[in-house]
Design a protein around this motif. Structure first.
Motif, PDB file in Angstrom:
ATOM      1  N   ASN A   9       0.879  -1.173   0.000  1.00 30.61           N
ATOM      2  CA  ASN A   9       0.000   0.000   0.000  1.00 30.61           C
ATOM      3  C   ASN A   9       0.916   1.223   0.000  1.00 30.61           C
ATOM      4  O   ASN A   9       1.458   1.598   1.028  1.00 30.61           O
ATOM      5  N   LYS A  11       0.158   4.281  -0.448  1.00 35.59           N
ATOM      6  CA  LYS A  11      -0.480   5.516   0.049  1.00 35.59           C
ATOM      7  C   LYS A  11      -0.163   6.677  -0.909  1.00 35.59           C
ATOM      8  O   LYS A  11      -0.101   6.463  -2.108  1.00 35.59           O
ATOM      9  N   HIS A  94      -9.575   1.375   4.515  1.00 36.73           N
ATOM     10  CA  HIS A  94      -8.313   1.625   5.227  1.00 36.73           C
ATOM     11  C   HIS A  94      -8.586   2.608   6.370  1.00 36.73           C
ATOM     12  O   HIS A  94      -9.385   3.537   6.214  1.00 36.73           O
ATOM     13  N   GLU A  96      -7.035   5.068   7.458  1.00 30.90           N
ATOM     14  CA  GLU A  96      -6.833   6.494   7.137  1.00 30.90           C
ATOM     15  C   GLU A  96      -8.068   7.051   6.415  1.00 30.90           C
ATOM     16  O   GLU A  96      -8.440   8.209   6.616  1.00 30.90           O
ATOM     17  N   GLU A 164      -5.866  -4.613  10.362  1.00 35.41           N
ATOM     18  CA  GLU A 164      -4.861  -3.580  10.596  1.00 35.41           C
ATOM     19  C   GLU A 164      -5.224  -2.798  11.858  1.00 35.41           C
ATOM     20  O   GLU A 164      -6.012  -1.830  11.782  1.00 35.41           O
ATOM     21  N   ILE A 169      -0.474   1.102  12.734  1.00 36.24           N
ATOM     22  CA  ILE A 169      -0.203   1.554  11.368  1.00 36.24           C
ATOM     23  C   ILE A 169       0.751   2.740  11.379  1.00 36.24           C
ATOM     24  O   ILE A 169       0.439   3.792  11.939  1.00 36.24           O
ATOM     25  N   GLY A 170       1.914   2.532  10.777  1.00 36.30           N
ATOM     26  CA  GLY A 170       2.887   3.601  10.631  1.00 36.30           C
ATOM     27  C   GLY A 170       3.492   4.074  11.942  1.00 36.30           C
ATOM     28  O   GLY A 170       4.134   5.117  11.994  1.00 36.30           O
ATOM     29  N   GLY A 207      -1.728  -6.184   8.816  1.00 36.48           N
ATOM     30  CA  GLY A 207      -1.047  -4.948   8.433  1.00 36.48           C
ATOM     31  C   GLY A 207      -0.818  -4.086   9.656  1.00 36.48           C
ATOM     32  O   GLY A 207      -1.673  -4.017  10.552  1.00 36.48           O
ATOM     33  N   GLY A 208       0.311  -3.408   9.684  1.00 33.28           N
ATOM     34  CA  GLY A 208       0.632  -2.522  10.808  1.00 33.28           C
ATOM     35  C   GLY A 208       2.086  -2.698  11.189  1.00 33.28           C
ATOM     36  O   GLY A 208       2.437  -3.602  11.946  1.00 33.28           O
ATOM     37  N   VAL A 210       4.579  -3.895   9.596  1.00 40.27           N
ATOM     38  CA  VAL A 210       5.300  -5.120   9.195  1.00 40.27           C
ATOM     39  C   VAL A 210       6.568  -4.699   8.472  1.00 40.27           C
ATOM     40  O   VAL A 210       6.552  -3.801   7.635  1.00 40.27           O
ATOM     41  N   LEU A 228      -0.547  -6.642   4.462  1.00 45.29           N
ATOM     42  CA  LEU A 228      -0.761  -5.380   3.744  1.00 45.29           C
ATOM     43  C   LEU A 228       0.320  -4.458   4.302  1.00 45.29           C
ATOM     44  O   LEU A 228       0.363  -4.198   5.514  1.00 45.29           O
ATOM     45  N   ILE A 229       1.189  -3.993   3.417  1.00 43.05           N
ATOM     46  CA  ILE A 229       2.447  -3.397   3.857  1.00 43.05           C
ATOM     47  C   ILE A 229       2.520  -1.941   3.411  1.00 43.05           C
ATOM     48  O   ILE A 229       2.452  -1.654   2.203  1.00 43.05           O
ATOM     49  N   GLY A 230       2.683  -1.028   4.361  1.00 45.42           N
ATOM     50  CA  GLY A 230       2.791   0.392   4.039  1.00 45.42           C
ATOM     51  C   GLY A 230       4.248   0.814   3.898  1.00 45.42           C
ATOM     52  O   GLY A 230       4.875   0.647   2.853  1.00 45.42           O
ATOM     53  N   GLY A 231       4.804   1.363   4.978  1.00 50.91           N
ATOM     54  CA  GLY A 231       6.158   1.931   4.937  1.00 50.91           C
ATOM     55  C   GLY A 231       7.194   1.002   4.319  1.00 50.91           C
ATOM     56  O   GLY A 231       8.027   1.436   3.508  1.00 50.91           O
TER      57      GLY A 231
HETATM   58  C1  PEP Z   1      -1.037   0.418   6.007  1.00 45.40           C
HETATM   59  O1  PEP Z   1      -1.246   1.617   6.046  1.00 45.40           O
HETATM   60  O2  PEP Z   1      -1.788  -0.320   5.359  1.00 45.40           O
HETATM   61  C2  PEP Z   1       0.107  -0.106   6.741  1.00 45.40           C
HETATM   62  C3  PEP Z   1       0.085  -1.349   7.108  1.00 45.40           C
HETATM   63  O3  PEP Z   1       1.123   0.799   6.998  1.00 45.40           O
HETATM   64  P1  PEP Z   1       2.510   0.475   7.751  1.00 45.40           P
HETATM   65  O4  PEP Z   1       3.025  -0.841   7.209  1.00 45.40           O
HETATM   66  O5  PEP Z   1       3.401   1.626   7.398  1.00 45.40           O
HETATM   67  O6  PEP Z   1       2.198   0.403   9.202  1.00 45.40           O
END
Ligand code: PEP
Length: 249
Positions: A9, A11, A94, A96, A164, A169-170, A207-208, A210, A228-231
């Motif tokens: 993800n 973003k 999501h 956000e 998540e 998250i983040g 997710g969160g 990871v 589900l991977i953000g950063g």
């Molecule tokens: C996300 O926003 O979906 C997420 C999991 O972010 P992060 O990996 O950066 O915590």
């Protein structure tokens, strides 16, 4: 029985040049992976991503979608537009979007319904805030969010459910594998009530925060079928390392 999937993800990140380099690096690395993968990118880059990933098995997803079909909705993007350019996945709900744009459970369910009508598979995000967790309401919140979508869309049409926790998250705070597994098991049980066969094959993603260092212990849990991977998805090498934490069967 379940095919794991790890989804990036991005973003509101990326640029035409950075995306091109990311795809080049990831495609060079991905041959050793034992999971499916997809990248969710900002609307303006989706056509570029579809083109860059054409002929590969890496999916392309949007990060949200309008509940409207067409017309006077300035700034909105419809599910049929996503279909038109070859997008196959879309994140809905999501945290956000729920927090900053005040999307309700009903909005999220409607988005999922619009997507499925166009043959696009929703990645349905659910998760509790820190206050809700501390008040002992995690399961209640997560299952309320999930059931709102299930009331409109059969589980068999989901790409995945993504648990998540909002507080993870983040923030660099990850749920422990055991804490995450507990919620994933509750999600699996709710899915089973709705459709036992679909519940066995539908991936439930965590997710969160990871990252390569903690992905493996999370993915070893029986009901965690990917992430589900953000950063950590912003660099192709890190995203690849997270995906590589999924073992062969
Ligand atoms: C996300 O926003 O979906 C997420 C999991 O972010 P992060 O990996 O950066 O915590």
């Amino acid at each position: 029985m379940r095919q794991p999937i790890v989804i990036a993800n991005w973003k509101m990140n990326g640029s035409a040049e950075a995306n091109r380099l990311w795809v080049e690096s990831f495609l060079n690395l991905k041959a050793d992976l034992h999971c499916r993968t997809a990248v969710c990118a900002p609307f303006v880059y989706l056509s570029q991503m579809v083109e860059l990933l054409k002929g590969t098995d890496v999916g392309v997803g949007a990060e949200t979608v309008s509940v409207a079909d067409k017309g006077a909705f300035t700034g909105e993007i419809s599910a049929s537009m996503l279909k038109d350019i070859g997008v196959t996945y879309c994140i809905v709900g999501h945290s956000e979007r729920r927090t900053i744009w005040h999307e309700s459970d009903e909005n999220v369910a409607e988005q999922a319904e619009k997507l499925v009508a166009q043959g696009i598979a929703p990645v349905v995000c659910v998760g509790e805030t820190l206050e809700e967790r501390e008040a002992g309401k995690t399961e209640e919140v997560v299952l309320r969010q999930l059931r709102a979508v299930l009331a409109r869309v059969p589980a068999a049409q989901f790409a995945a459910v993504a648990y998540e926790p909002v507080w993870a998250i983040g923030t660099g705070k990850t749920a422990t594998p055991e804490t995450a597994q507990e919620v994933h098991a509750a999600i699996r049980a709710a899915l089973t009530e709705a459709d036992a066969a679909a519940a066995q094959t539908l991936p439930i993603l965590y997710g969160g925060s990871v990252k390569p260092a903690n992905a493996r212990e999370l993915f070893l849990q029986p009901d965690i079928d990917g992430g589900l991977i953000g950063g950590a998805a912003l660099k192709a090498e890190d995203f690849h390392s997270v995906c590589a934490a999924i073992d062969a069967d």
